[in-house]
Design an enzyme around this catalytic site. Structure first.
Site, PDB file in Angstrom:
ATOM      1  N   ASP A  87       0.859  -1.189   0.000  1.00  0.00           N
ATOM      2  CA  ASP A  87       0.000   0.000   0.000  1.00  0.00           C
ATOM      3  C   ASP A  87       0.905   1.253   0.000  1.00  0.00           C
ATOM      4  O   ASP A  87       2.136   1.134   0.118  1.00  0.00           O
ATOM      5  CB  ASP A  87      -0.887  -0.078   1.257  1.00  0.00           C
ATOM      6  CG  ASP A  87      -1.994   0.959   1.285  1.00  0.00           C
ATOM      7  OD1 ASP A  87      -2.425   1.388   0.210  1.00  0.00           O
ATOM      8  OD2 ASP A  87      -2.420   1.326   2.393  1.00  0.00           O
ATOM      9  N   GLU A 139      -2.044   6.885  -7.375  1.00  0.00           N
ATOM     10  CA  GLU A 139      -3.069   7.775  -6.815  1.00  0.00           C
ATOM     11  C   GLU A 139      -3.067   9.088  -7.577  1.00  0.00           C
ATOM     12  O   GLU A 139      -2.026   9.660  -7.867  1.00  0.00           O
ATOM     13  CB  GLU A 139      -2.791   8.026  -5.319  1.00  0.00           C
ATOM     14  CG  GLU A 139      -3.802   8.989  -4.683  1.00  0.00           C
ATOM     15  CD  GLU A 139      -3.629   9.103  -3.156  1.00  0.00           C
ATOM     16  OE1 GLU A 139      -3.301   8.093  -2.509  1.00  0.00           O
ATOM     17  OE2 GLU A 139      -3.812  10.213  -2.633  1.00  0.00           O
ATOM     18  N   HIS A 184      -8.424   8.908   5.188  1.00  0.00           N
ATOM     19  CA  HIS A 184      -7.732   7.886   5.973  1.00  0.00           C
ATOM     20  C   HIS A 184      -7.995   8.112   7.462  1.00  0.00           C
ATOM     21  O   HIS A 184      -8.152   9.242   7.896  1.00  0.00           O
ATOM     22  CB  HIS A 184      -6.226   7.974   5.732  1.00  0.00           C
ATOM     23  CG  HIS A 184      -5.822   7.631   4.330  1.00  0.00           C
ATOM     24  ND1 HIS A 184      -5.194   8.518   3.507  1.00  0.00           N
ATOM     25  CD2 HIS A 184      -5.974   6.489   3.633  1.00  0.00           C
ATOM     26  CE1 HIS A 184      -4.960   7.931   2.341  1.00  0.00           C
ATOM     27  NE2 HIS A 184      -5.426   6.699   2.389  1.00  0.00           N
ATOM     28  N   GLY A 185      -8.004   7.054   8.228  1.00  0.00           N
ATOM     29  CA  GLY A 185      -8.095   7.185   9.674  1.00  0.00           C
ATOM     30  C   GLY A 185      -9.513   7.064  10.198  1.00  0.00           C
ATOM     31  O   GLY A 185     -10.412   6.578   9.528  1.00  0.00           O
ATOM     32  N   GLY A 214      -9.430   4.777   2.641  1.00  0.00           N
ATOM     33  CA  GLY A 214     -10.108   5.321   3.814  1.00  0.00           C
ATOM     34  C   GLY A 214     -11.444   4.654   4.056  1.00  0.00           C
ATOM     35  O   GLY A 214     -12.414   5.284   4.459  1.00  0.00           O
ATOM     36  N   GLY A 215     -11.522   3.344   3.827  1.00  0.00           N
ATOM     37  CA  GLY A 215     -12.788   2.622   3.938  1.00  0.00           C
ATOM     38  C   GLY A 215     -13.268   2.416   5.368  1.00  0.00           C
ATOM     39  O   GLY A 215     -14.448   2.185   5.596  1.00  0.00           O
ATOM     40  N   THR A 241      -7.586   0.978   9.307  1.00  0.00           N
ATOM     41  CA  THR A 241      -7.708   1.348  10.716  1.00  0.00           C
ATOM     42  C   THR A 241      -8.566   0.373  11.527  1.00  0.00           C
ATOM     43  O   THR A 241      -8.220   0.041  12.667  1.00  0.00           O
ATOM     44  CB  THR A 241      -8.323   2.765  10.804  1.00  0.00           C
ATOM     45  OG1 THR A 241      -7.637   3.597   9.865  1.00  0.00           O
ATOM     46  CG2 THR A 241      -8.168   3.346  12.184  1.00  0.00           C
TER      47      THR A 241
HETATM   48 ZN   LIG Z   1      -4.823   4.979   1.410  1.00  0.00          ZN
END
Ligand SMILES: [Zn+2]
Length: 295
Positions: A87, A139, A184-185, A214-215, A241
């Site tokens: 990643d 990205e 993210h997070g 960021g799922g 996360t």
């Molecule tokens: Zn990511």
């Protein structure tokens, strides 16, 4: 080992059948096994991933991570398709190390660079990876962050559909992480959202599978809707996360552990953590990604 593969067929099948493959961050070598067990139990394809920042933060070796992945695969001999993915990574050295260690897919994150530089860097990695049968994710646009765990900056810049089209044509990248509202997070102050119109527009202009980062913490109906957009929607969803939070709740800690700290817990606590992570991954697969029974 025949079921271990790069992302090409995995994502093609997902796009065609309107679901998404989960790319789960194990973060600790001992949490690779429950991810694969969850995939076996739900008959789902799965991607196990590790990022450059996780390598530093959790002090986990890329080689050790890959070795454990292949050890679990050898032991469980799963019938489901699997991939080992690197990643968010900026460093060419880290990407080379992962390729040598047996990662079947890598992400080059040059999203902070200009469009032209991002194209140049991504092209270089694609050439290198494709000659070895390894797929590449890039990205475009900037995905925000709430915790600075995966990226250093909290600057959000939505992906522009026309730029995505140009980017995919120029780089021949295998999948593209897009910025469409998720972060993210952990979501605390800001709320998760997905710009579905933008996703549709990007899908329409590209043939490249799209990735939602960021799922964690995004409501399942949003992810399901994103995966089910005709023409592909998102075909890979990164979930990082949430897995670590499950493990931390079991061991009664906050923040992050190192690989060594986690390995220092009793076999009972490690087993309990693994069970919690397995249960969570099974839930995500069934309710969120709709990838169960797609293997
Ligand atoms: Zn990511």
């Amino acid at each position: 080992m025949s079921k271990v593969q790069n992302l090409t067929e995995l994502l093609k099948h997902a796009a065609k059948n309107r679901y998404a493959v989960g790319s789960f961050s194990a973060r600790y070598t001992k949490l690779i096994q429950p991810i694969i067990e969850a995939a076996i139990n739900t008959h789902s394809p799965v991607i196990v991933q590790l990022s450059e920042k996780e390598v530093i933060r959790h002090q986990v070796g890329i080689r050790e991570f890959a070795d454990e992945f292949y050890h679990v695969v050898k032991t469980l001999n799963p019938e489901v398709p699997l991939a080992l993915h690197l990643d968010h990574t900026k460093s060419l050295e880290v990407i080379k190390e992962a390729m040598d260690a047996g990662f079947t897919s890598v992400m080059i994150d040059a999203s902070e660079a200009s469009f032209d530089e991002n194209v140049e860097i991504t092209k270089k990695i694609v050439e290198m990876a494709h000659s070895r049968g390894i797929t590449v994710e890039a990205e475009l646009g900037k995905i925000g962050t709430t915790d600075f765990v995966e990226t250093d900056i909290d600057e959000e810049l939505y992906t522009i559909p026309e730029e995505a089209q140009k980017f995919c044509e120029l780089t021949d990248v295998d999948c593209l992480a897009v910025s469409v509202g998720t972060a993210h997070g952990v979501y605390t102050v800001r709320q998760p959202k997905v710009d579905f119109g933008r996703l549709e527009a990007i899908n329409h202009l590209t043939n490249t599978p799209l990735v939602l980062h960021g799922g964690s913490g995004v409501p399942s109906e949003m992810v399901v809707r994103a995966a089910q957009i005709p023409e592909g929607g998102v075909s890979k969803v990164n979930i990082a996360t949430d897995l670590e939070l499950e493990m931390l709740a079991v061991v009664g800690r906050k923040g992050h552990l190192t690989e060594e700290e986690f390995n220092g817990y009793s076999p009972e606590l490690i087993e309990k953590s693994r069970k919690a992570v397995k249960k969570l991954v099974e839930l995500k697969i069934a309710d969120y990604l709709l990838s169960d029974h797609q293997a």
